[in-house]
Design an enzyme around this catalytic site. Structure first.
Site, PDB file in Angstrom:
ATOM      1  N   THR A 158       1.420  10.215   3.771  1.00 56.19           N
ATOM      2  CA  THR A 158       0.654  11.285   3.133  1.00 56.19           C
ATOM      3  C   THR A 158      -0.662  11.557   3.873  1.00 56.19           C
ATOM      4  O   THR A 158      -1.334  12.546   3.573  1.00 56.19           O
ATOM      5  CB  THR A 158       0.379  10.953   1.648  1.00 56.19           C
ATOM      6  N   ARG A 161     -11.205   8.756  -2.679  1.00 55.86           N
ATOM      7  CA  ARG A 161     -11.430  10.199  -2.483  1.00 55.86           C
ATOM      8  C   ARG A 161     -12.916  10.528  -2.313  1.00 55.86           C
ATOM      9  O   ARG A 161     -13.308  11.250  -1.387  1.00 55.86           O
ATOM     10  CB  ARG A 161     -10.864  10.966  -3.685  1.00 55.86           C
ATOM     11  N   LYS A 216     -11.072  -0.845  -1.862  1.00 51.72           N
ATOM     12  CA  LYS A 216     -10.834  -1.736  -0.721  1.00 51.72           C
ATOM     13  C   LYS A 216     -12.002  -1.559   0.255  1.00 51.72           C
ATOM     14  O   LYS A 216     -12.454  -0.431   0.419  1.00 51.72           O
ATOM     15  CB  LYS A 216      -9.528  -1.345  -0.008  1.00 51.72           C
ATOM     16  N   SER A 224      -2.454   0.726  -4.443  1.00 46.23           N
ATOM     17  CA  SER A 224      -2.947   1.869  -3.665  1.00 46.23           C
ATOM     18  C   SER A 224      -4.292   2.363  -4.176  1.00 46.23           C
ATOM     19  O   SER A 224      -4.572   2.286  -5.370  1.00 46.23           O
ATOM     20  CB  SER A 224      -1.912   2.998  -3.773  1.00 46.23           C
ATOM     21  N   ALA A 225      -5.092   2.923  -3.262  1.00 40.84           N
ATOM     22  CA  ALA A 225      -6.372   3.520  -3.653  1.00 40.84           C
ATOM     23  C   ALA A 225      -6.179   4.912  -4.249  1.00 40.84           C
ATOM     24  O   ALA A 225      -7.108   5.485  -4.815  1.00 40.84           O
ATOM     25  CB  ALA A 225      -7.270   3.631  -2.421  1.00 40.84           C
ATOM     26  N   SER A 226      -4.966   5.449  -4.129  1.00 43.93           N
ATOM     27  CA  SER A 226      -4.752   6.844  -4.525  1.00 43.93           C
ATOM     28  C   SER A 226      -4.590   7.031  -6.027  1.00 43.93           C
ATOM     29  O   SER A 226      -3.803   6.342  -6.674  1.00 43.93           O
ATOM     30  CB  SER A 226      -3.510   7.398  -3.828  1.00 43.93           C
ATOM     31  N   GLU A 230      -0.198  -3.515   4.624  1.00 45.42           N
ATOM     32  CA  GLU A 230      -1.313  -2.545   4.701  1.00 45.42           C
ATOM     33  C   GLU A 230      -1.402  -1.866   6.062  1.00 45.42           C
ATOM     34  O   GLU A 230      -1.204  -2.513   7.083  1.00 45.42           O
ATOM     35  CB  GLU A 230      -2.632  -3.279   4.457  1.00 45.42           C
ATOM     36  N   ASP A 231      -1.758  -0.582   6.058  1.00 42.66           N
ATOM     37  CA  ASP A 231      -1.935   0.148   7.329  1.00 42.66           C
ATOM     38  C   ASP A 231      -3.405   0.403   7.635  1.00 42.66           C
ATOM     39  O   ASP A 231      -3.714   0.929   8.701  1.00 42.66           O
ATOM     40  CB  ASP A 231      -1.218   1.504   7.282  1.00 42.66           C
ATOM     41  N   LYS A 283      -8.705   6.543   6.019  1.00 47.45           N
ATOM     42  CA  LYS A 283      -7.499   5.861   5.552  1.00 47.45           C
ATOM     43  C   LYS A 283      -7.826   4.678   4.646  1.00 47.45           C
ATOM     44  O   LYS A 283      -8.646   3.839   5.002  1.00 47.45           O
ATOM     45  CB  LYS A 283      -6.628   5.424   6.733  1.00 47.45           C
ATOM     46  N   GLY A 284      -7.190   4.638   3.496  1.00 50.00           N
ATOM     47  CA  GLY A 284      -7.360   3.534   2.559  1.00 50.00           C
ATOM     48  C   GLY A 284      -8.642   3.609   1.752  1.00 50.00           C
ATOM     49  O   GLY A 284      -8.899   2.779   0.884  1.00 50.00           O
ATOM     50  N   ASN A 335      -3.262   9.637  -7.055  1.00 41.54           N
ATOM     51  CA  ASN A 335      -2.023  10.415  -7.126  1.00 41.54           C
ATOM     52  C   ASN A 335      -0.779   9.553  -6.930  1.00 41.54           C
ATOM     53  O   ASN A 335       0.328  10.099  -6.844  1.00 41.54           O
ATOM     54  CB  ASN A 335      -2.043  11.522  -6.068  1.00 41.54           C
ATOM     55  N   ASP A 387       0.876  -1.162   0.000  1.00 39.57           N
ATOM     56  CA  ASP A 387       0.000   0.000   0.000  1.00 39.57           C
ATOM     57  C   ASP A 387       0.925   1.228   0.000  1.00 39.57           C
ATOM     58  O   ASP A 387       2.125   1.099   0.290  1.00 39.57           O
ATOM     59  CB  ASP A 387      -0.845  -0.061   1.278  1.00 39.57           C
ATOM     60  N   LEU A 388       0.412   2.405  -0.326  1.00 37.64           N
ATOM     61  CA  LEU A 388       1.287   3.587  -0.392  1.00 37.64           C
ATOM     62  C   LEU A 388       1.165   4.443   0.869  1.00 37.64           C
ATOM     63  O   LEU A 388       2.078   4.506   1.694  1.00 37.64           O
ATOM     64  CB  LEU A 388       0.947   4.405  -1.647  1.00 37.64           C
ATOM     65  N   ASP A 389       0.000   5.082   1.014  1.00 44.72           N
ATOM     66  CA  ASP A 389      -0.196   6.005   2.141  1.00 44.72           C
ATOM     67  C   ASP A 389      -0.211   5.231   3.461  1.00 44.72           C
ATOM     68  O   ASP A 389      -1.041   4.347   3.650  1.00 44.72           O
ATOM     69  CB  ASP A 389      -1.513   6.760   1.942  1.00 44.72           C
TER      70      ASP A 389
END
Ligand code: B16
Ligand code: MG
Length: 217
Positions: free
Chosen positions: A17, A49, A145, A114-116, A169-170, A45-46, A118, A9-11
């Site tokens: 972020t 948007r 997710k 990632s869900a982002s 994953e966080d 989180k996760g 960006n 995962d990213l964020d």
């Protein structure tokens, strides 16, 4: 070892972020006349948007039309991007680059899930793009997710069976997405806040290939 690929995962896993998302959402809440706490930010989180905006509006008990919501999401993203554009390699969380290199030198494939929307811009800003064999982000999935789509797409592109993939994953929604896809999952964070992962780590500082190969024989 029973793992052939690791999906990150990213964020909250590679970079923090979440603090930038929080500032942008909080400013929006203030503008709409209500408060938005750091604790409430955990629920975003996760999450995508648009779903994040819906949750925020529910917190403030504010109703908006679809068109107004589109404009609000666009303006939040513009504010968020002001922070992202200032990011550099220094924002990579401790131990991440070393762990990615360790995995690669042991023949493990590496993906970002990632869900982002960006994610490509962030990876470019922190100069980490080249470490990933595959990048799947919010631009290329339809279902958020805890649906496993983002991770299954990583597995498919890497040509690795889901059962041989390990996800980091966080967010609770992300842990459930990994399990729903039949994957192994390590929670990045405290078991007080997260459930169902195989193992929990506070971060990557003390993690290496040797340890995960003992966990997943
Ligand atoms: P964007 P991840 C997620 O990233 C964030 O955790 C979540 O808070 C955010 O709403 C979502 O990305 C969408 O981000 O607005 O940039 O498309 O944890 O899945 O890497
Ligand atoms: Mg995350």
């Amino acid at each position: 070892m029973s793992i052939q690929a690791c999906i990150f995962d990213l964020d909250g896993v590679i970079v923090d972020t979440a603090k930038f998302h929080y500032i942008a959402w909080k400013e929006m809440a203030t503008g709409l006349g209500f408060d938005f706490t750091e604790k409430e930010n955990e629920w975003l989180k996760g999450v995508s948007r648009m779903r994040s905006l819906d949750i925020l509006l529910e917190i403030g008990k504010v109703t908006k039309s679809e068109e107004e919501k589109r404009l609000l999401a666009e303006s939040k993203n513009e504010r968020y991007l002001e922070f992202v554009r200032r990011m550099s390699e220094e924002e990579i969380l401790p131990g991440v680059t070393r762990f990615l290199d360790d995995l690669r030198s042991n023949g493990i494939l590496i993906a970002l899930g990632s869900a982002s929307k960006n994610a490509p811009l962030i990876l470019e800003r922190i100069q980490l793009m080249e470490k990933f064999d595959v990048v799947v982000d919010g631009n290329s999935v339809l279902k958020a997710k805890p649906d496993p789509e983002v991770f299954l797409k990583c597995a498919e592109l890497l040509n690795v069976e889901p059962g041989l993939c390990l996800v980091f994953e966080d967010a609770q929604a992300g842990i459930e997405a990994a399990l729903n896809g039949g994957m192994k999952v390590i929670g990045v964070g405290s078991p007080d806040d997260l459930s169902y992962a195989d193992h929990f780590i506070p971060g990557f500082k003390k993690l290496d290939y040797e340890l995960i190969s003992r966990w997943y024989v």
